[in-house]
Scaffold this active site. Sequence first.
Site, short mmCIF file in Angstrom:
data_model
loop_
_atom_site.label_atom_id
_atom_site.label_comp_id
_atom_site.label_asym_id
_atom_site.label_seq_id
_atom_site.Cartn_x
_atom_site.Cartn_y
_atom_site.Cartn_z
N HIS A 160 73.27 -30.05 -54.91
CA HIS A 160 74.48 -29.69 -54.15
C HIS A 160 74.16 -29.33 -52.69
O HIS A 160 75.07 -29.27 -51.86
CB HIS A 160 75.17 -28.47 -54.77
N ASP A 174 73.91 -34.88 -63.82
CA ASP A 174 74.44 -33.50 -63.88
C ASP A 174 75.97 -33.62 -63.93
O ASP A 174 76.55 -34.53 -63.32
CB ASP A 174 74.00 -32.75 -62.63
N ASP A 180 74.33 -30.00 -68.02
CA ASP A 180 75.59 -29.27 -68.13
C ASP A 180 76.77 -30.14 -68.55
O ASP A 180 77.91 -29.67 -68.55
CB ASP A 180 75.89 -28.50 -66.83
ZN LIG Z 1 75.75 -29.02 -62.54
#
Ligand SMILES: [Zn+2]
Length: 373
Positions: A141, A178, A266
């Site tokens: 990110h 992810d 996740d």
């Molecule tokens: Zn994540």
Amino acid sequence: MTTGFFYDERCFWHGGGNYAFTLPVGDLVQPIFGGLPENPETKRRLKNLMDVTGLSQELDMLGSDAATFQELARVHPENYLNEFKSLSDGGGGELGLRTPFGKGGYEIAAVSAGLAKSAIFSVLNGTHENSYALSRPPGHHCLPDFPNGFCLLANIAVGIKAAIAEGKGKRFAVLDWDVHHGNGTEAIFYDRNDVLTISIHQENNYPMDTGSVNDQGKGAGLGYNMNIPLPPGAGHNTYIETMERIALPAIENFAPDIIIIACGFDASAVDPLSRMLATMETFRAMTEQVKTLASKICDGRLMMAHEGGYSEVYVPFCGHAVLAEMTGSKIIAPDPFGKTFDLRQPSSKFEAAYSAHLDEIIEQNFPNLPVSG
Ligand SMILES: [Zn+2]
């Protein structure tokens, strides 16, 4: 050749901030034990599980130097790095969104980026056929000058830029599975045609304003960024189908020197930060898919960097399955949830709806994709 596994105890000591889950403590939000969902346990317990089953003994367990200031500065502005270091030296703080760190956080983040860089180099140098970096804090990110989503430095991008600078490789494919959008990696390489970035993520999860299928790069990079947002509830079959129909053919067509996976866990059925239904078998099967493709197109060169994944119980099992698949081990840590998550997969009616969603994405946004073969 064995699989290289790069980790460092210091990565488990990263911490900071006064959060209860993703909420700042205060007013009506009571502190909780553990703080942020991004805490050491998911990663440490993966390493622990591999030690207990014996899988660690089949891997080449390694550490790494920290990424240098010069290496970090190829991705991040020097004023960001200086501010980060200064705050870290002074006891810690926060420079972005949900990215707190304590004293020494800068050095730990530089180690995390160094693990990713070393894992990429070990594959490009031919030391290992494939490799895994248990990086923490995560990286996908992080924008050049704005840390967010628990990410303080762009680990994979730092590794790729170092590899390019040192002439280790020319073409890099980054596949981010992810469950959140890989907005940092996308932004860093958005105008380049030598780094293909692909993100498979839950639609409108995090960040909420990025990850559109229409964001395909700009300038020379147009066509070299792909976003595949999936509706909530997508499970094993949808992930495998997304890989087969979009991600794998795009990577094959791009013909990279190495396939790099931003490996978050996740999307699992118990993750507190998503609403997807991937299982341990999903992550194993996706690993088999990319390993097979890497063998076909780039002499098996495959690297994974650990990103998100917030179930302390399940991430270690998903990660164990990935590492066992990468190295071809027979050691299995059986899925502790047994058949439960298989029973919870979407019914055939909803599976058809997810397939139709992929049909629409391919027809409208990626009409020139070769058919996987
Ligand atoms: Zn994540």
